[in-house]
Design an enzyme around this catalytic site. Structure first.
Site, short mmCIF file in Angstrom:
data_model
loop_
_atom_site.label_atom_id
_atom_site.label_comp_id
_atom_site.label_asym_id
_atom_site.label_seq_id
_atom_site.Cartn_x
_atom_site.Cartn_y
_atom_site.Cartn_z
N GLU A 128 0.85 -1.20 0.00
CA GLU A 128 0.00 0.00 0.00
C GLU A 128 0.89 1.25 0.00
O GLU A 128 2.08 1.17 0.34
CB GLU A 128 -0.91 0.01 1.23
CG GLU A 128 -0.15 0.00 2.56
CD GLU A 128 -0.95 0.58 3.73
OE1 GLU A 128 -1.56 1.65 3.56
OE2 GLU A 128 -0.93 -0.03 4.80
N LYS A 151 -3.59 -1.80 15.16
CA LYS A 151 -3.08 -0.78 16.08
C LYS A 151 -3.77 -0.85 17.43
O LYS A 151 -4.98 -1.02 17.51
CB LYS A 151 -3.32 0.61 15.47
CG LYS A 151 -2.20 1.05 14.57
CD LYS A 151 -1.13 1.78 15.35
CE LYS A 151 0.18 1.91 14.58
NZ LYS A 151 0.17 2.89 13.53
N1 PSU Z 1 -2.29 1.63 10.47
C1 PSU Z 1 -1.01 2.03 10.55
N2 PSU Z 1 -0.48 2.83 9.60
C2 PSU Z 1 -1.22 3.26 8.55
C3 PSU Z 1 -2.58 2.82 8.45
C4 PSU Z 1 -3.07 2.01 9.42
O1 PSU Z 1 -0.33 1.66 11.49
O2 PSU Z 1 -0.71 4.00 7.70
C5 PSU Z 1 -3.38 3.21 7.25
C6 PSU Z 1 -3.50 2.01 6.30
O3 PSU Z 1 -3.42 2.47 4.97
C7 PSU Z 1 -4.90 1.50 6.59
C8 PSU Z 1 -5.62 2.79 6.86
O4 PSU Z 1 -5.48 0.78 5.53
O5 PSU Z 1 -4.71 3.55 7.62
C9 PSU Z 1 -6.91 2.60 7.59
O6 PSU Z 1 -7.60 3.81 7.61
P1 PSU Z 1 -9.10 3.84 8.16
O7 PSU Z 1 -9.01 3.56 9.60
O8 PSU Z 1 -9.57 5.24 7.85
O9 PSU Z 1 -9.86 2.80 7.40
#
Ligand code: PSU
Ligand code: MN
Length: 312
Positions: free
Chosen positions: A25, A159
């Site tokens: 990604e 996380k």
């Molecule tokens: N967790 C991390 N680093 C990140 C992300 C998540 O430790 O950069 C990013 C990833 O691209 C993940 C996105 O798919 O955040 C999820 O965002 P949301 O919670 O808005 O779906």
């Protein structure tokens, strides 16, 4: 109309000749995922880890209205500076509108991987169910994308600022198997133990490949989540993480942050709250996940699908 999807030449060659490819990604390597210059350093280490195993890294994103799988050096540079975050649902509109630079999250990248025939994807941590989701409804589209696409996703769990138990439950509901990579504990990113037990432990890439091929042959439509804990020397102190996490998400929401802006805001707050320790931990686990993903891609390349999957 411009080209909708472009696969880079190295990735296209590898796919055509059945060599291992790992999709990556771009959100994590942009400033939305990591502060500069750690974002570029993270990419450098991740792609080197994939190549060290003999697999090809395929960085994904949207550039000049084209979804790119396998960005070249110049394209990668543009993605690292990108600030428009694209989930799976945003891909169509972004490409349709000719967006100049869009960085793809897990959900968007898994979608692109599936569209291109890439079977393995590596990241740091997937998105999940946010704390307080009963009020805000904030559940990452990453989870649905895992359920919808047959891709092996390697991540260090989710996380710690998310609701780890609820995320774990949601994965079960969605039909996404979670395999513990040499662990029976569901990891929580900076921590090796996120407090949930994993009933399926794998010891090798061959174990993952066997599970993935069997699920495919049986017609199960979902991806597999391989949970690889952060390397022990890089693990953060549990009390430090708990303290840092305690108010970051609530604080971000109090600042009026919502929707797709929540995760980047909380990530930034966590880096500040841990005085940068979170960054080094993030790099170490992303690199480790890249190695595991490349090993799995290699095992899958050694056991390609032949004939009709569903015919036993
Ligand atoms: N967790 C991390 N680093 C990140 C992300 C998540 O430790 O950069 C990013 C990833 O691209 C993940 C996105 O798919 O955040 C999820 O965002 P949301 O919670 O808005 O779906
Ligand atoms: Mn969200």
């Amino acid at each position: 109309m411009t080209e909708i999807l472009r696969v880079g030449p190295e990735t296209a060659d590898a796919l055509a000749s059945g060599r291992p490819v790992v999709a990556l990604e771009s959100t994590i390597f942009s400033r939305l995922g990591l502060p500069e210059p750690a974002n570029r350093e993270c990419f450098r280490r991740v792609q080197a880890a994939v190549r060290a195993i003999g697999a090809v890294p395929a960085l994904c994103g949207v550039l000049d209205g084209t979804a790119v799988v396998g960005a070249n050096f110049a394209q990668a540079e543009r993605l690292f500076s990108g600030s428009v975050k694209l989930g799976a649902r945003d891909l169509g509109p972004a490409v349709g509108a000719g967006l100049d630079v869009g960085v793809t999250t897990v959900s968007a990248t898994v979608t692109l991987a599936a569209a291109t025939g890439i079977e393995v994807f590596a990241t740091g941590g997937i998105g999940g169910v946010h704390r307080g989701a009963d009020r805000t409804g904030d559940v990452s589209a990453d989870l649905d994308a895992l359920a919808r696409h047959r891709v092996v996703v390697v991540s260090s769990g989710v996380k710690a600022f998310l609701d780890v138990p609820l995320t774990f439950e949601r994965l079960e509901t969605l039909g996404v198997a979670v395999l513990g990579w040499r662990t029976d504990r569901f990891p929580a990113f900076y921590l090796r133990d996120g407090g949930r037990e994993l009933t399926r432990v794998v010891e090798s890439a061959g174990d993952v490949a066997a599970a993935f091929r069997a699920a495919g042959a049986l017609g199960h439509p979902s991806g597999l989540l391989v949970a690889n804990p952060i390397p022990a020397p890089a693990e953060l102190d549990a009390a430090l993480v708990a303290e840092a996490v305690e108010h970051t998400e609530a604080a971000a929401r109090l600042d009026g942050v919502s929707g797709g802006d929540v995760t980047p805001a909380v990530l930034t707050a966590l880096v500040e709250a841990t005085a940068g320790a979170a960054v080094e931990a993030n790099l170490a686990l992303a690199e480790s996940n890249a190695t595991v993903a490349a090993e799995i891609a290699t095992a899958l390349a050694e056991h390609p699908v032949v004939g009709q999957e569903a015919e036993l």
